[in-house]
Design an enzyme around this catalytic site. Structure first.
Site, PDB file in Angstrom:
ATOM      1  N   ASP A 115      -2.604  62.235  -3.539  1.00  0.00           N
ATOM      2  CA  ASP A 115      -3.557  63.299  -3.224  1.00  0.00           C
ATOM      3  C   ASP A 115      -2.858  64.637  -3.366  1.00  0.00           C
ATOM      4  O   ASP A 115      -1.641  64.736  -3.214  1.00  0.00           O
ATOM      5  CB  ASP A 115      -4.094  63.139  -1.804  1.00  0.00           C
ATOM      6  CG  ASP A 115      -5.056  61.975  -1.659  1.00  0.00           C
ATOM      7  OD1 ASP A 115      -5.754  61.661  -2.636  1.00  0.00           O
ATOM      8  OD2 ASP A 115      -5.113  61.387  -0.575  1.00  0.00           O
ATOM      9  N   ASP A 172     -11.316  61.271  -5.930  1.00  0.00           N
ATOM     10  CA  ASP A 172     -12.116  61.443  -4.712  1.00  0.00           C
ATOM     11  C   ASP A 172     -13.312  62.361  -4.974  1.00  0.00           C
ATOM     12  O   ASP A 172     -14.430  62.074  -4.546  1.00  0.00           O
ATOM     13  CB  ASP A 172     -11.273  62.035  -3.585  1.00  0.00           C
ATOM     14  CG  ASP A 172     -10.119  61.147  -3.169  1.00  0.00           C
ATOM     15  OD1 ASP A 172     -10.203  59.918  -3.346  1.00  0.00           O
ATOM     16  OD2 ASP A 172      -9.121  61.694  -2.655  1.00  0.00           O
TER      17      ASP A 172
END
Length: 151
Positions: A113, A129
């Site tokens: 991330d 995401d």
């Protein structure tokens, strides 16, 4: 026409994977670079869970859910080829998001991330995401507005 949606998924997956490789190559784990002071940063994080690290370390669970989701999305793409663009784009984005994070989980055991909003308590996220969320939103728009979906 269905090939266009698989191509879109492939492009999003490619962009997601390229950016993750770039982050891992150029950042140290936990390193933060402010892009817009107080608003947005790039942060390299390894997440073994979902948003806010819930269900951390549940690799088998995530793998099973992803395989089921991908199978359902592919089935729906072929079954409902003539449906709304909202629906088909939504499926393409869900597919890309699911596969993008699945690749990370299978390759590394975690998801890379990198996008962080500094002004709110929001999970650090990635392109996969965003793709999942946008896909679900598009499918909801289809379900709420399309006469065909509402019978």
């Amino acid at each position: 026409m269905i090939a266009v949606f698989f191509l879109l998924s492939a492009v999003v997956i490619g962009l997601d994977q390229w950016l993750k490789i770039w982050i891992v190559t150029n950042y140290q784990l936990g390193e933060i670079h402010s892009m817009i002071d107080g608003i947005f940063s790039l942060t390299y994080l390894q997440n073994t869970g979902a948003a806010w690290s819930i269900l951390e370390g549940r690799m088998i669970f995530f793998a099973i859910i992803t395989v089921i989701a991908v199978a359902v999305v592919i089935y729906l793409m072929f079954r409902y080829r003539k449906n709304s663009l909202w629906f088909r784009f939504g499926l393409a984005f869900v597919l890309a998001g699911a596969i993008g994070n699945f690749i990370d989980r299978m390759q590394h055991g975690y998801v890379v991330d990198m996008f962080q909003f500094d002004f709110i308590n929001f999970p650090i996220f990635n392109i996969a995401d965003m793709s999942l969320v946008c896909g679900v939103i598009l499918i909801f728009i289809y379900a709420l507005t399309d006469d065909e979906a509402n019978g």
